[in-house]
Design a protein around this motif. Sequence first.
Motif, PDB file in Angstrom:
ATOM      1  N   ALA A  10       0.004   8.762  16.810  1.00  0.00           N
ATOM      2  CA  ALA A  10       0.555   7.759  15.888  1.00  0.00           C
ATOM      3  C   ALA A  10       1.869   8.247  15.287  1.00  0.00           C
ATOM      4  N   ALA A  41       4.424   7.678  17.777  1.00  0.00           N
ATOM      5  CA  ALA A  41       4.721   6.240  17.820  1.00  0.00           C
ATOM      6  C   ALA A  41       5.692   5.852  16.721  1.00  0.00           C
ATOM      7  N   GLY A  42       5.512   6.425  15.538  1.00  0.00           N
ATOM      8  CA  GLY A  42       6.428   6.144  14.438  1.00  0.00           C
ATOM      9  C   GLY A  42       7.840   6.614  14.734  1.00  0.00           C
ATOM     10  N   HIS A  54       3.271  -2.100  10.767  1.00  0.00           N
ATOM     11  CA  HIS A  54       2.007  -1.465  11.133  1.00  0.00           C
ATOM     12  C   HIS A  54       0.890  -2.412  10.731  1.00  0.00           C
ATOM     13  N   ARG A  92      -2.290   5.389  10.028  1.00  0.00           N
ATOM     14  CA  ARG A  92      -1.204   4.730   9.313  1.00  0.00           C
ATOM     15  C   ARG A  92      -0.282   5.744   8.644  1.00  0.00           C
ATOM     16  N   PHE A 105       1.894   7.390  11.302  1.00  0.00           N
ATOM     17  CA  PHE A 105       2.937   6.495  11.800  1.00  0.00           C
ATOM     18  C   PHE A 105       4.095   6.427  10.815  1.00  0.00           C
ATOM     19  N   THR A 155       3.424  -2.135   6.105  1.00  0.00           N
ATOM     20  CA  THR A 155       2.150  -1.588   6.545  1.00  0.00           C
ATOM     21  C   THR A 155       0.994  -2.273   5.836  1.00  0.00           C
ATOM     22  N   PHE A 166       3.297  -1.410  15.160  1.00  0.00           N
ATOM     23  CA  PHE A 166       2.247  -0.501  15.633  1.00  0.00           C
ATOM     24  C   PHE A 166       0.902  -1.063  15.205  1.00  0.00           C
ATOM     25  N   ASN A 221      -2.576   1.263  20.660  1.00  0.00           N
ATOM     26  CA  ASN A 221      -3.274   2.529  20.444  1.00  0.00           C
ATOM     27  C   ASN A 221      -4.529   2.584  21.298  1.00  0.00           C
TER      28      ASN A 221
END
Length: 305
Positions: free
Chosen positions: A112, A115-116, A130, A143, A146, A161, A189, A213
Motif C-alpha cells: 500500500a 501504491a501511494g 483512497h 490506509r 498509502f 481518504t 486506491f 489490492n
Amino acid sequence: MNTKMKVAVFFVGEVRDAGFNASALAGAEVAAAEARADISIVSGLRYDQDEIRKRLAEVVPEVDGLVFIGGQGNIATPEIAKQYPDKKFAIVQGQKTGPNLASYDIRQEESAFLAGALAARTTKTGRVGHLSGHRVPPGLKGRAAFVAGVKHANPDIEILTGFCGTQDDSAVTKAWVEAEIAAGADIIFTMLNDARSGAIEACRNGGAHQIGNALDWVDVDPEVFIASAIARIDLGVKGAIADMASGVTPDKIVALGLADGDFVSLSMGADVPEGTRAYIASLAQDIRRGTLTVPNVHEGPEFEP
C-alpha cells in the motif's frame, strides 16, 4: 482410518469476492490439495460481532481447529479460543495470540505504501483518493501506509481518504468513488472485496484510474487499473493451516512482508514509465533493508461524500 485434523476456514462476506477472501480461499484449497487437513469453508456472514459469535459457537464443536480470515476476527476468535483450550485457532491478518491462538499478518501495508508513492508520481490533478470498507486493523494500516507513501513521494499531493462501512455493497462504493472523482481525485486506491465492481464502474465512467489490492487487478482490467497492491493472503492461510496441522502455535504474530519473500508486491501497468518503476523498486528495496519504515497510523481528516 482418516486421522487428519478437521479445520474450518471462516470468512466474513462472500468467499468468491475477486479480492481478499478469494485469495484466502485459494490458500485453503492448496492446503486441502496437499492433504494438510480436512478443510471446510464457512462464509457469507455479515460483519456483525454477535452473528460471528453465534456462528463460531455452531462451527467450533465440530472441528479440531479454525482459521478466521480477516481482522474482523480479532474480537470473537480470542473469546472462543479461551472456551475451547483443547482446539487450535488462527487469525489471518490478525493481531491476537494466546496458548491455542496464532495470528498471521501479510504486511499488505508495505505494498500500500508503494501504491501511494506511485499515485503521487502519476496523478495529473494533484489529488488522489483512497477507499476501504470496514474499519479494522488491516484496513487502517493499509490506509495509513498509502497516505505515507503519497507524502513520501510528494508532500504537496492532496489525499481524500475514507471508510464506507461495507466491503461488498457496490452501490455504496460506486457513490463514494463518484464523490471522490467529483472532488478532483484522478487516482483512487481501493481496499475492497466484492464491492470493488462499483468502484470500477465509477472510475470507468468518470475517467479516473484505480489502484487495486490483494489480487493483480492490472491483469484483470488494465484499462481502469494502473497498479495493484498485491498481498499473498493465500500464503498466510496455507502457512496457518500447515502450522495448525503440525501442532505449532507461534506465540508472536507471524508478520510476512517484503523482507520475507514474495508476500507483497506492487503490480504496475504497461504505461507506467521506467523511471517511476525504478523509483518504486528502490523504495521496495529500502523497506526490505529496514531503512524505510512504513507507518501504520493515520490521524488526518477523512473524506465524506
